[in-house]
Design a protein around this motif. Structure first.
Motif, PDB file in Angstrom:
ATOM      1  N   THR A 193       0.834  -1.191   0.000  1.00 55.13           N
ATOM      2  CA  THR A 193       0.000   0.000   0.000  1.00 55.13           C
ATOM      3  C   THR A 193       0.872   1.245   0.000  1.00 55.13           C
ATOM      4  O   THR A 193       2.101   1.162  -0.112  1.00 55.13           O
ATOM      5  CB  THR A 193      -0.976  -0.017   1.191  1.00 55.13           C
ATOM      6  OG1 THR A 193      -1.889   1.072   1.088  1.00 55.13           O
ATOM      7  CG2 THR A 193      -0.241   0.053   2.525  1.00 55.13           C
ATOM      8  N   ASN A 203       1.859   1.872  -4.608  1.00 55.76           N
ATOM      9  CA  ASN A 203       1.702   0.481  -4.167  1.00 55.76           C
ATOM     10  C   ASN A 203       2.043  -0.518  -5.259  1.00 55.76           C
ATOM     11  O   ASN A 203       2.600  -1.585  -4.981  1.00 55.76           O
ATOM     12  CB  ASN A 203       0.290   0.250  -3.616  1.00 55.76           C
ATOM     13  CG  ASN A 203      -0.798   0.541  -4.641  1.00 55.76           C
ATOM     14  OD1 ASN A 203      -1.152  -0.297  -5.461  1.00 55.76           O
ATOM     15  ND2 ASN A 203      -1.343   1.753  -4.588  1.00 55.76           N
ATOM     16  N   SER A 219      -2.120  -5.393  -3.953  1.00 57.46           N
ATOM     17  CA  SER A 219      -1.759  -3.994  -3.713  1.00 57.46           C
ATOM     18  C   SER A 219      -3.025  -3.163  -3.513  1.00 57.46           C
ATOM     19  O   SER A 219      -4.081  -3.461  -4.090  1.00 57.46           O
ATOM     20  CB  SER A 219      -0.934  -3.439  -4.867  1.00 57.46           C
ATOM     21  OG  SER A 219      -1.686  -3.415  -6.059  1.00 57.46           O
ATOM     22  N   PHE A 220      -2.896  -2.128  -2.695  1.00 60.16           N
ATOM     23  CA  PHE A 220      -4.037  -1.295  -2.320  1.00 60.16           C
ATOM     24  C   PHE A 220      -3.603   0.164  -2.286  1.00 60.16           C
ATOM     25  O   PHE A 220      -2.522   0.488  -1.789  1.00 60.16           O
ATOM     26  CB  PHE A 220      -4.564  -1.689  -0.926  1.00 60.16           C
ATOM     27  CG  PHE A 220      -5.002  -3.123  -0.822  1.00 60.16           C
ATOM     28  CD1 PHE A 220      -6.334  -3.477  -0.984  1.00 60.16           C
ATOM     29  CD2 PHE A 220      -4.069  -4.130  -0.566  1.00 60.16           C
ATOM     30  CE1 PHE A 220      -6.732  -4.803  -0.880  1.00 60.16           C
ATOM     31  CE2 PHE A 220      -4.456  -5.458  -0.474  1.00 60.16           C
ATOM     32  CZ  PHE A 220      -5.795  -5.797  -0.626  1.00 60.16           C
ATOM     33  N   ALA A 226      -6.261  -2.068   2.777  1.00 58.73           N
ATOM     34  CA  ALA A 226      -5.322  -3.175   2.983  1.00 58.73           C
ATOM     35  C   ALA A 226      -5.595  -3.884   4.309  1.00 58.73           C
ATOM     36  O   ALA A 226      -5.593  -5.113   4.391  1.00 58.73           O
ATOM     37  CB  ALA A 226      -3.885  -2.660   2.938  1.00 58.73           C
TER      38      ALA A 226
END
Length: 246
Positions: A193, A203, A219-220, A226
């Motif tokens: 993230t 991210n 991924s966030f 996340a």
């Protein structure tokens, strides 16, 4: 190490007592030389106190500390419960001793009470900060090689044989993060993230860099998303760690 010690020694001021919390054989002389140059009294906390009988719980760290000079042992309970705090408390006690030599009155019971509730008294967060259980969620400001090593050492103490570790990780883009990525466990689950600041490494970029070290995960764009995903994926006895650049 000598270069880093030299930069740290820049804090030493003329005539002002200085306490060195920790030194290595190759760095001790750097501090001594700078203190001599500044005519500053110098103290080495690790020589003055010995820590034994360390016990960890999710909320408290307890230990016995012996004054090597007076041969007196006292018991302490700390709400800053990272195992590395056993090093930091030696520095604190050394500082207290110097303050008391200069006329400050510090009662023993006040000292014990304060060290047991540092977070409440100061608002300090992010040092092995257990904010939830089942699953355990820990916030930690570890973001460089040494910090991550300390975090992993503590994790080895609390990590159950069946529990999975979930790392929520964000970094800044102007640092070399390869050393951090190289020591993170490959069998953990990752949630990459970023903070919403200019310095943040996107991210997706972090996710790509991590792949080179066999670290895989989703991924966030938002850390809260996340955390939400990690909580959904985690079993009750798992551990979620939020760490990286702060």
């Amino acid at each position: 190490l000598e270069k880093i010690a030299s930069e740290k020694a820049g804090i030493i001021k003329p005539g002002v007592p200085v306490i060195i919390g920790e030194y290595l054989p190759e760095t001790k002389h750097v501090f001594i030389d700078k203190a001599k140059e500044c005519n500053a009294p110098i103290y080495f906390a690790q020589n003055k106190y010995t820590v034994t009988n360390t016990e960890y719980s999710m909320q408290l760290l307890s230990c016995d500390i012996t004054s090597n000079q007076q041969n007196i042992t006292e018991h302490f309970e700390l709400d800053l419960n990272g195992l590395y705090q056993t090093k930091n408390i030696r520095t604190v006690l050394c500082a207290e001793g110097i303050l008391m030599q200069h006329g400050f009155i510090i009662k023993n019971e006040d000292e014990k009470t304060a060290l047991k509730q540092v977070k409440k008294l100061t608002g300090l967060y992010g040092r092995w900060d257990v904010v939830s259980e089942k699953p355990v969620i820990i916030l930690d400001v570890a973001h460089n090689e040494d910090g991550i090593k300390q975090l992993l050492a503590q994790l080895s103490v609390v990590h159950g044989p069946s529990s999975v570790v979930h790392f929520i990780l964000g970094m800044v883009k102007d640092k070399d993060i390869s050393k951090v990525l190289s020591i993170l466990p490959k069998n953990a689950k990752y949630y990459f993230t970023n903070a919403h600041i200019e310095r943040a490494l996107p991210n997706k970029d972090l996710q790509e860099k991590a792949k080179a070290f066999d670290l895989t995960g989703e991924s966030f764009d938002d850390v809260n998303e996340a955390i939400k995903a990690a909580k959904q994926n985690a079993a009750a006895d798992d551990i979620i760690i939020v760490c990286g650049s702060v």
